[in-house]
Motif scaffolding. Structure first.
Motif, short mmCIF file in Angstrom:
data_model
loop_
_atom_site.label_atom_id
_atom_site.label_comp_id
_atom_site.label_asym_id
_atom_site.label_seq_id
_atom_site.Cartn_x
_atom_site.Cartn_y
_atom_site.Cartn_z
N ASP A 141 -0.57 9.18 9.86
CA ASP A 141 -1.08 7.93 9.32
C ASP A 141 -2.54 7.71 9.66
OD1 ASP A 141 -0.55 5.31 8.03
OD2 ASP A 141 -1.00 4.51 10.01
N ARG A 142 -3.03 8.34 10.72
CA ARG A 142 -4.41 8.11 11.12
C ARG A 142 -5.41 8.92 10.30
NH1 ARG A 142 -4.86 5.78 16.23
NH2 ARG A 142 -7.10 5.78 15.85
N LEU A 172 -0.86 -1.57 7.19
CA LEU A 172 -1.84 -1.88 6.15
C LEU A 172 -2.91 -0.82 5.99
CD1 LEU A 172 -2.36 -5.70 6.90
CD2 LEU A 172 -1.07 -4.69 5.02
N ARG A 173 -2.82 0.24 6.81
CA ARG A 173 -3.85 1.27 6.72
C ARG A 173 -3.85 1.96 5.37
NH1 ARG A 173 -3.02 3.71 11.44
NH2 ARG A 173 -4.58 2.48 12.54
N GLY A 174 -2.67 2.05 4.73
CA GLY A 174 -2.59 2.69 3.43
C GLY A 174 -3.38 1.94 2.38
N GLU A 175 -3.20 0.61 2.32
CA GLU A 175 -3.96 -0.18 1.35
C GLU A 175 -5.46 -0.08 1.58
OE1 GLU A 175 -0.30 -3.01 1.82
OE2 GLU A 175 -1.16 -1.29 2.85
N ARG A 225 1.95 8.88 4.18
CA ARG A 225 2.33 7.67 4.91
C ARG A 225 3.76 7.21 4.60
NH1 ARG A 225 -2.81 6.15 6.54
NH2 ARG A 225 -4.45 6.82 5.09
N LEU A 226 4.47 7.99 3.80
CA LEU A 226 5.79 7.57 3.35
C LEU A 226 6.86 7.91 4.37
CD1 LEU A 226 5.75 8.63 -0.41
CD2 LEU A 226 4.76 6.62 0.69
#
Length: 334
Positions: free
Chosen positions: A191-192, A272-275, A310-311
């Motif tokens: 995710d990072r 919220l990192r994805g958005e 990120r899924l």
């Protein structure tokens, strides 16, 4: 020294090249994770892009590639304030590297005996304002990966030993590559990374022949091959520089913000990192394409790169994360 393979001459791998270009436009995207087969041009693309970019201006002798004398760390004792140009740095981080080699090391004995801070800069200092490349990132020790991602996020490297503390700028684009057959990264580390790409070997005879032809020409008549692709690399360099200049002026509507949130919710992405990454990447893509505002086409094109890693795993879905993103994008952003 032989020049790196030209970025424009890399055959196929369009998503990987797009991700690399977007990090050159907006280094704050958070780096790129490239997973796929060996020998698919992962390290070649990193070095080729760095060679394509204009050189950086640095203070002579500054260990962290500072552009202005006042930005050089005090402990470096830089007295010559003349500047020079050097290629955008690409620093390789080998497997098995120690933490001191990455962050730098303090000379405790000298500090205690003479009261002086003596610091040996590490790989993070050398990578400042450039690229830090990790091959087989999935095999790197977890505490080293955690350290790298924290520094990449903050842009500051801090070394503390026995009550002494050293800080210096460490802003770099982190590029990790690996083969999923040799192990996977933990979800919190995935995710990072800002963008992720899955690459594969060319699956047509024509593409494979073109790869062989270009690589053979590069090895056999290097000067002629570089001259042939020089113009295309120069055109891409100009496009990247123009996109950098246009990036702050790219407009974002409330509708686009709603689309980013709606898509992430539909995919079940955590946090919220994805958005935020989707928005930044879409803005960089819009700037690259000369658009004054983000539209849904930019979101659709960039969503697989920004969201597929990120899924949450779905044991009932064999399609793979990229296919799931593409399917959800088609349903959510018609």
């Amino acid at each position: 020294m032989t020049n790196p393979f030209p970025f424009s001459a890399i055959v196929g791998q369009d998503q990987m090249k797009t991700a690399m270009i977007l990090t050159a436009i907006d280094p704050g995207l958070g780096g790129v994770l490239v997973f796929g087969d060996r020998g698919t041009g992962k390290s070649t693309a990193v070095r080729a892009l760095a060679a394509l970019l204009p050189p950086i201006t640095v203070v002579q002798g500054c260990p962290v590639n500072s552009e202005a004398p006042q930005d050089c760390p005090v402990w470096a004792n830089v007295t010559d304030h003349t500047t020079t140009e050097r290629p955008t740095p690409v620093v390789d981080l080998p497997l098995g590297v120690t933490e001191d080699r990455v962050t730098g090391a303090l000379d405790i004995e000298r500090a205690l005996a003479h009261g002086e801070k003596s610091f040996e800069p590490g790989l993070l200092a050398r990578a400042n304002r450039g690229y830090l490349y990790i091959d087989e990132v999935n095999l790197l020790e977890d505490h080293i990966v955690d350290l790298l991602l924290d520094v990449a996020q903050s842009g500051i490297n801090t070394v503390e030993r026995e009550g002494l503390s050293i800080r210096h700028a460490a802003r770099f684009v982190l590029v990790g590559s690996g083969n999923p057959e040799e192990g996977e990264l933990r979800p919190q580390l995935l995710d990072r990374f800002g963008l992720s790409v899955e690459v594969a070997s060319p699956n047509t005879v024509e593409e494979r022949v073109e790869v062989i032809r270009r690589r053979d020409a590069y090895d056999r008549d290097h000067a002629a091959f570089m001259a042939k692709w020089q113009a295309e690399d120069a055109t891409l360099r100009d496009a990247i520089l123009a996109a950098r200049a246009a990036l702050p002026q790219v407009e974002t509507s409330d509708e686009i913000l709603h689309d980013c949130a709606h898509l992430s919710l539909a995919l079940g992405a955590d946090g919220l990192r994805g958005e935020l990454t989707l928005l930044r990447a879409a803005r960089a893509l819009a700037a690259l394409r000369g658009a004054g505002r983000i539209d849904r086409a930019h979101l659709r094109d960039i969503a697989p790169l920004a969201l597929s890693h990120r899924l949450r795993r779905d044991p009932l879905d064999d399609a793979g994360s990229s296919a799931r993103v593409a399917r959800t994008v088609a349903d959510t952003l018609p």
